[in-house]
Design an enzyme around this catalytic site. Structure first.
Site, PDB file in Angstrom:
ATOM      1  N   ASP A   1       0.868  -1.195   0.000  1.00 57.50           N
ATOM      2  CA  ASP A   1       0.000   0.000   0.000  1.00 57.50           C
ATOM      3  C   ASP A   1       0.898   1.236   0.000  1.00 57.50           C
ATOM      4  OD1 ASP A   1      -3.216   0.408   1.329  1.00 57.50           O
ATOM      5  OD2 ASP A   1      -1.908   2.126   0.996  1.00 57.50           O
ATOM      6  N   ASN A   2       0.487   2.248  -0.741  1.00 56.16           N
ATOM      7  CA  ASN A   2       1.324   3.464  -0.752  1.00 56.16           C
ATOM      8  C   ASN A   2       0.865   4.509   0.268  1.00 56.16           C
ATOM      9  OD1 ASN A   2      -0.958   4.521  -1.951  1.00 56.16           O
ATOM     10  ND2 ASN A   2       0.093   5.468  -3.684  1.00 56.16           N
TER      11      ASN A   2
ATOM     12  N   ILE B   1       1.307   0.683  -6.680  1.00 58.65           N
ATOM     13  CA  ILE B   1       0.985  -0.262  -7.756  1.00 58.65           C
ATOM     14  C   ILE B   1       1.394   0.291  -9.123  1.00 58.65           C
ATOM     15  CG2 ILE B   1      -0.837  -1.583  -6.587  1.00 58.65           C
ATOM     16  CD1 ILE B   1      -2.906   0.165  -8.116  1.00 58.65           C
TER      17      ILE B   1
ATOM     18  N   ALA C   1      -6.365  -2.303  -3.832  1.00 56.46           N
ATOM     19  CA  ALA C   1      -5.983  -0.883  -3.956  1.00 56.46           C
ATOM     20  C   ALA C   1      -6.705  -0.228  -5.125  1.00 56.46           C
ATOM     21  CB  ALA C   1      -4.477  -0.755  -4.167  1.00 56.46           C
ATOM     22  N   ALA C   2      -7.101   1.017  -4.921  1.00 54.03           N
ATOM     23  CA  ALA C   2      -7.720   1.792  -6.008  1.00 54.03           C
ATOM     24  C   ALA C   2      -7.832   3.236  -5.556  1.00 54.03           C
ATOM     25  CB  ALA C   2      -9.117   1.263  -6.336  1.00 54.03           C
ATOM     26  N   GLN C   3      -8.180   4.068  -6.511  1.00 49.40           N
ATOM     27  CA  GLN C   3      -8.630   5.412  -6.167  1.00 49.40           C
ATOM     28  C   GLN C   3     -10.155   5.332  -6.105  1.00 49.40           C
ATOM     29  OE1 GLN C   3      -7.209   8.478  -5.214  1.00 49.40           O
ATOM     30  NE2 GLN C   3      -9.369   8.549  -4.729  1.00 49.40           N
TER      31      GLN C   3
ATOM     32  N   TYR D   1     -15.265   7.093 -12.203  1.00 51.92           N
ATOM     33  CA  TYR D   1     -14.896   5.976 -11.326  1.00 51.92           C
ATOM     34  C   TYR D   1     -15.466   4.655 -11.855  1.00 51.92           C
ATOM     35  CZ  TYR D   1     -15.039   2.856  -7.271  1.00 51.92           C
ATOM     36  OH  TYR D   1     -14.930   1.755  -6.439  1.00 51.92           O
TER      37      TYR D   1
ATOM     38  N   PHE E   1     -27.657  14.619  -0.643  1.00 46.98           N
ATOM     39  CA  PHE E   1     -27.544  15.044  -2.046  1.00 46.98           C
ATOM     40  C   PHE E   1     -28.779  14.575  -2.799  1.00 46.98           C
ATOM     41  CE2 PHE E   1     -22.819  14.183  -1.142  1.00 46.98           C
ATOM     42  CZ  PHE E   1     -22.627  15.459  -0.627  1.00 46.98           C
TER      43      PHE E   1
ATOM     44  N   GLY F   1     -22.822  11.790 -11.363  1.00 43.27           N
ATOM     45  CA  GLY F   1     -22.208  10.457 -11.271  1.00 43.27           C
ATOM     46  C   GLY F   1     -22.913   9.534 -10.291  1.00 43.27           C
TER      47      GLY F   1
HETATM   48  P1  NAD Z   1      -9.579   2.740   0.655  1.00 45.14           P
HETATM   49  O1  NAD Z   1      -9.189   4.032   0.030  1.00 45.14           O
HETATM   50  O2  NAD Z   1      -9.840   2.727   2.111  1.00 45.14           O
HETATM   51  O3  NAD Z   1      -8.513   1.639   0.325  1.00 45.14           O
HETATM   52  C1  NAD Z   1      -7.713   1.672  -0.845  1.00 45.14           C
HETATM   53  C2  NAD Z   1      -6.257   1.524  -0.415  1.00 45.14           C
HETATM   54  O4  NAD Z   1      -5.468   1.518  -1.611  1.00 45.14           O
HETATM   55  C3  NAD Z   1      -5.755   2.701   0.432  1.00 45.14           C
HETATM   56  O5  NAD Z   1      -5.144   2.220   1.600  1.00 45.14           O
HETATM   57  C4  NAD Z   1      -4.750   3.404  -0.463  1.00 45.14           C
HETATM   58  O6  NAD Z   1      -3.659   3.974   0.257  1.00 45.14           O
HETATM   59  C5  NAD Z   1      -4.316   2.279  -1.384  1.00 45.14           C
HETATM   60  N1  NAD Z   1      -3.814   2.785  -2.674  1.00 45.14           N
HETATM   61  C6  NAD Z   1      -4.402   3.734  -3.450  1.00 45.14           C
HETATM   62  N2  NAD Z   1      -3.638   3.976  -4.526  1.00 45.14           N
HETATM   63  C7  NAD Z   1      -2.548   3.154  -4.431  1.00 45.14           C
HETATM   64  C8  NAD Z   1      -1.407   2.960  -5.244  1.00 45.14           C
HETATM   65  N3  NAD Z   1      -1.198   3.675  -6.335  1.00 45.14           N
HETATM   66  N4  NAD Z   1      -0.501   2.033  -4.842  1.00 45.14           N
HETATM   67  C9  NAD Z   1      -0.687   1.316  -3.694  1.00 45.14           C
HETATM   68  N5  NAD Z   1      -1.740   1.490  -2.888  1.00 45.14           N
HETATM   69  C10 NAD Z   1      -2.674   2.385  -3.250  1.00 45.14           C
HETATM   70  O7  NAD Z   1     -10.873   2.224  -0.145  1.00 45.14           O
HETATM   71  P2  NAD Z   1     -11.896   1.054   0.173  1.00 45.14           P
HETATM   72  O8  NAD Z   1     -13.214   1.673   0.400  1.00 45.14           O
HETATM   73  O9  NAD Z   1     -11.314   0.125   1.183  1.00 45.14           O
HETATM   74  O10 NAD Z   1     -11.964   0.347  -1.237  1.00 45.14           O
HETATM   75  C11 NAD Z   1     -11.201  -0.808  -1.522  1.00 45.14           C
HETATM   76  C12 NAD Z   1     -11.538  -1.334  -2.902  1.00 45.14           C
HETATM   77  O11 NAD Z   1     -12.912  -1.664  -2.992  1.00 45.14           O
HETATM   78  C13 NAD Z   1     -11.275  -0.366  -4.050  1.00 45.14           C
HETATM   79  O12 NAD Z   1     -10.820  -1.118  -5.152  1.00 45.14           O
HETATM   80  C14 NAD Z   1     -12.637   0.238  -4.341  1.00 45.14           C
HETATM   81  O13 NAD Z   1     -12.710   0.697  -5.666  1.00 45.14           O
HETATM   82  C15 NAD Z   1     -13.506  -0.979  -4.096  1.00 45.14           C
HETATM   83  N6  NAD Z   1     -14.887  -0.680  -3.721  1.00 45.14           N
HETATM   84  C16 NAD Z   1     -15.159  -0.109  -2.516  1.00 45.14           C
HETATM   85  C17 NAD Z   1     -16.476   0.098  -2.134  1.00 45.14           C
HETATM   86  C18 NAD Z   1     -16.836   0.701  -0.818  1.00 45.14           C
HETATM   87  O14 NAD Z   1     -18.032   0.858  -0.570  1.00 45.14           O
HETATM   88  N7  NAD Z   1     -15.889   1.021   0.055  1.00 45.14           N
HETATM   89  C19 NAD Z   1     -17.517  -0.296  -2.987  1.00 45.14           C
HETATM   90  C20 NAD Z   1     -17.197  -0.825  -4.219  1.00 45.14           C
HETATM   91  C21 NAD Z   1     -15.878  -1.053  -4.569  1.00 45.14           C
HETATM   92  C1  UGA Z   2     -19.665   3.811  -2.734  1.00 43.89           C
HETATM   93  C2  UGA Z   2     -18.139   3.980  -2.700  1.00 43.89           C
HETATM   94  O1  UGA Z   2     -17.785   5.303  -2.306  1.00 43.89           O
HETATM   95  C3  UGA Z   2     -17.504   3.673  -4.022  1.00 43.89           C
HETATM   96  O2  UGA Z   2     -16.091   3.599  -3.839  1.00 43.89           O
HETATM   97  C4  UGA Z   2     -18.025   2.354  -4.470  1.00 43.89           C
HETATM   98  O3  UGA Z   2     -17.456   1.891  -5.591  1.00 43.89           O
HETATM   99  C5  UGA Z   2     -19.533   2.364  -4.575  1.00 43.89           C
HETATM  100  O4  UGA Z   2     -20.028   2.591  -3.256  1.00 43.89           O
HETATM  101  C6  UGA Z   2     -20.090   1.047  -5.035  1.00 43.89           C
HETATM  102  O5  UGA Z   2     -20.969   0.484  -4.398  1.00 43.89           O
HETATM  103  O6  UGA Z   2     -19.669   0.592  -6.066  1.00 43.89           O
HETATM  104  P1  UGA Z   2     -21.652   5.469  -3.045  1.00 43.89           P
HETATM  105  O7  UGA Z   2     -22.772   4.513  -3.137  1.00 43.89           O
HETATM  106  O8  UGA Z   2     -21.777   6.756  -3.770  1.00 43.89           O
HETATM  107  O9  UGA Z   2     -20.270   4.836  -3.525  1.00 43.89           O
HETATM  108  O10 UGA Z   2     -21.400   5.627  -1.490  1.00 43.89           O
HETATM  109  P2  UGA Z   2     -21.605   6.782  -0.439  1.00 43.89           P
HETATM  110  O11 UGA Z   2     -20.557   7.810  -0.567  1.00 43.89           O
HETATM  111  O12 UGA Z   2     -21.696   6.112   0.871  1.00 43.89           O
HETATM  112  O13 UGA Z   2     -23.001   7.438  -0.850  1.00 43.89           O
HETATM  113  C7  UGA Z   2     -24.243   6.767  -0.687  1.00 43.89           C
HETATM  114  C8  UGA Z   2     -25.347   7.712  -1.069  1.00 43.89           C
HETATM  115  O14 UGA Z   2     -25.397   8.768  -0.103  1.00 43.89           O
HETATM  116  C9  UGA Z   2     -25.165   8.386  -2.420  1.00 43.89           C
HETATM  117  O15 UGA Z   2     -26.389   8.470  -3.098  1.00 43.89           O
HETATM  118  C10 UGA Z   2     -24.666   9.800  -2.078  1.00 43.89           C
HETATM  119  O16 UGA Z   2     -25.042  10.781  -3.005  1.00 43.89           O
HETATM  120  C11 UGA Z   2     -25.365  10.019  -0.748  1.00 43.89           C
HETATM  121  N1  UGA Z   2     -24.635  10.983   0.120  1.00 43.89           N
HETATM  122  C12 UGA Z   2     -23.334  10.816   0.402  1.00 43.89           C
HETATM  123  C13 UGA Z   2     -25.335  12.072   0.631  1.00 43.89           C
HETATM  124  O17 UGA Z   2     -26.532  12.260   0.358  1.00 43.89           O
HETATM  125  N2  UGA Z   2     -24.673  12.953   1.439  1.00 43.89           N
HETATM  126  C14 UGA Z   2     -23.360  12.797   1.766  1.00 43.89           C
HETATM  127  O18 UGA Z   2     -22.806  13.650   2.513  1.00 43.89           O
HETATM  128  C15 UGA Z   2     -22.677  11.696   1.232  1.00 43.89           C
END
Ligand code: NAD
Ligand code: UGA
Length: 325
Positions: free
Chosen positions: A35-36, A64, A85-87, A152, A209, A277
């Site tokens: 992880d970075n 990565i 890992a992801a953004q 995204y 929102f 989005g």
């Molecule tokens: P997070 O940001 O907490 O975790 C991602 C980690 O990846 C971080 O620790 C970050 O430092 C690391 N990272 C980012 N860029 C990097 C790079 N260039 N090199 C190495 N490490 C890097 O996010 P999360 O919510 O834990 O999400 C994890 C994964 O799940 C992601 O792939 C995200 O797209 C996916 N995802 C998350 C959700 C959600 O609801 N949290 C939903 C759908 C998909």
């Molecule tokens: C989440 C994660 O952030 C993404 O990384 C992930 O890929 C995605 O889920 C997924 O399921 O694929 P999102 O559903 O937008 O995306 O998650 P939240 O940020 O928790 O938002 C949930 C809902 O609450 C959205 O409709 C958003 O518009 C709303 N929201 C969020 C608000 O109304 N107010 C806020 O302050 C934040």
């Protein structure tokens, strides 16, 4: 359950990755976190506090996008790779599409190349419900069209497509797991449940929102982790994608009411414009994951929110993931 395997987890210091790493360490695997520790949000060090003490866990600060370092870290001994890992962040991607693309698409191709040059047997790719875009029917199964409406979502779909192409061309055993809005202790500070809880506990109004009638399949992180681990053990997953949701949906208005109940607060939300989005609804059909992976999500929204609020209240401010200013 996976046991005594040599595993690398990218993004292992993040929200989902750190829970996965803890579960795999607990099950006696040898785990390398890669992880970075980027500055998308802060306090990731606190996410891995328990892991730092584990003898069977090593932590590599690496990117990565650095293919040589990635290859070196996988080496000859890693058997399984979880690419977490992801953004993340739909709203962030609308502002910074290039960064999202670089990490999520180029980063995933790097992973595929690194795994191709290694002895790893299997790669698990973290994908997202965002690949579907606005639903044409509900609940959404894996055959639903993929038509993302955010940079995204487009980046996660491109990453999935590369995974499938590498399976087809080079025979890499890789599958993609489409997570649905995951929550639980250590949830990212840019996500709704985290933001709403923070505001409600400070007696400030949370901001919705749009009209709050959008729905999400909120999934507790332990359920997501159990699905991730199950996918590594399962057969016939190469080239496939699986929904990992709870299989239920709640509106954002419902979510706020549940959080207000869980915290005993009396604040009222305020409403602002809908975000670009943001899809109207997500709701996972998890029939395929149940059948092929044996996935069985257990945590009700009430129980999961209680756990989140309890964790949030138990942490000192320096232990809670904190949004970048
Ligand atoms: P997070 O940001 O907490 O975790 C991602 C980690 O990846 C971080 O620790 C970050 O430092 C690391 N990272 C980012 N860029 C990097 C790079 N260039 N090199 C190495 N490490 C890097 O996010 P999360 O919510 O834990 O999400 C994890 C994964 O799940 C992601 O792939 C995200 O797209 C996916 N995802 C998350 C959700 C959600 O609801 N949290 C939903 C759908 C998909
Ligand atoms: C989440 C994660 O952030 C993404 O990384 C992930 O890929 C995605 O889920 C997924 O399921 O694929 P999102 O559903 O937008 O995306 O998650 P939240 O940020 O928790 O938002 C949930 C809902 O609450 C959205 O409709 C958003 O518009 C709303 N929201 C969020 C608000 O109304 N107010 C806020 O302050 C934040």
């Amino acid at each position: 359950m996976l046991e005594e395997r040599r595993i690398l987890i990218t993004g292992g210091a993040g929200f989902i990755g750190s829970h996965l790493a803890e579960a795999l360490v607990e099950q006696n695997n040898s785990v390398k976190i890669y992880d970075n520790f980027n500055s998308y949000y802060f306090n990731k060090e606190a996410n891995i506090n328990r892991l730092k003490e584990a003898k069977n866990c090593t932590i590599i600060k690496g990117d990565i996008l650095d293919l040589d370092n990635l290859k070196k870290s996988i080496g000859e001994d890693i058997e399984l790779v979880f690419h977490i890992a992801a953004q993340p962040g739909v709203r962030f991607s609308v502002k910074t599409p290039l960064k999202t693309n670089e990490i999520n698409v180029t980063g995933t191709i790097n992973m595929l190349v690194a795994v191709q040059n290694s002895n790893a047997e299997k790669l698990i790719n973290a994908s997202s419900s965002s690949v579907y875009g606005p639903p044409k029917y509900l609940p959404i199964d894996e055959k639903h069209p993929t038509d993302p409406i955010s940079p995204y979502g487009a980046s996660k779909l491109a990453a999935e497509k590369y995974c499938k192409a590498f399976y087809r061309v080079y025979g890499i055993d890789v599958c993609s797991l489409r997570f649905f809005t995951v929550y639980g202790p250590r949830q990212r500070p840019d996500m709704a449940i985290h933001i709403f809880t923070q505001k409600i506990l400070r007696n400030e109004p949370p901001t919705i929102f749009g009209d709050g009638n959008q729905t999400r399949d909120f999934t507790f992180v332990d359920d997501t982790v159990s699905g991730i681990i199950a996918s590594a053990e399962a057969k016939d997953t190469a080239g496939e994608a699986f929904n990992l949701g709870k299989g239920e949906r709640y509106s954002v208005n419902d979510l706020i009411s549940l959080l207000i109940k869980a915290t005993g607060s009396s604040v009222k939300p305020i409403f602002t414009k809908k975000m670009k989005g943001d899809v109207s609804h997500t709701w996972a059909d998890v029939t395929k994951a149940k059948k092929v992976l044996g996935y069985n999500p257990q945590t009700s929204i009430e129980e999961g929110l209680q756990k989140f609020v309890k964790w949030y209240k138990s942490m000192s401010p320096d232990q809670i993931p904190k949004a970048s200013p």
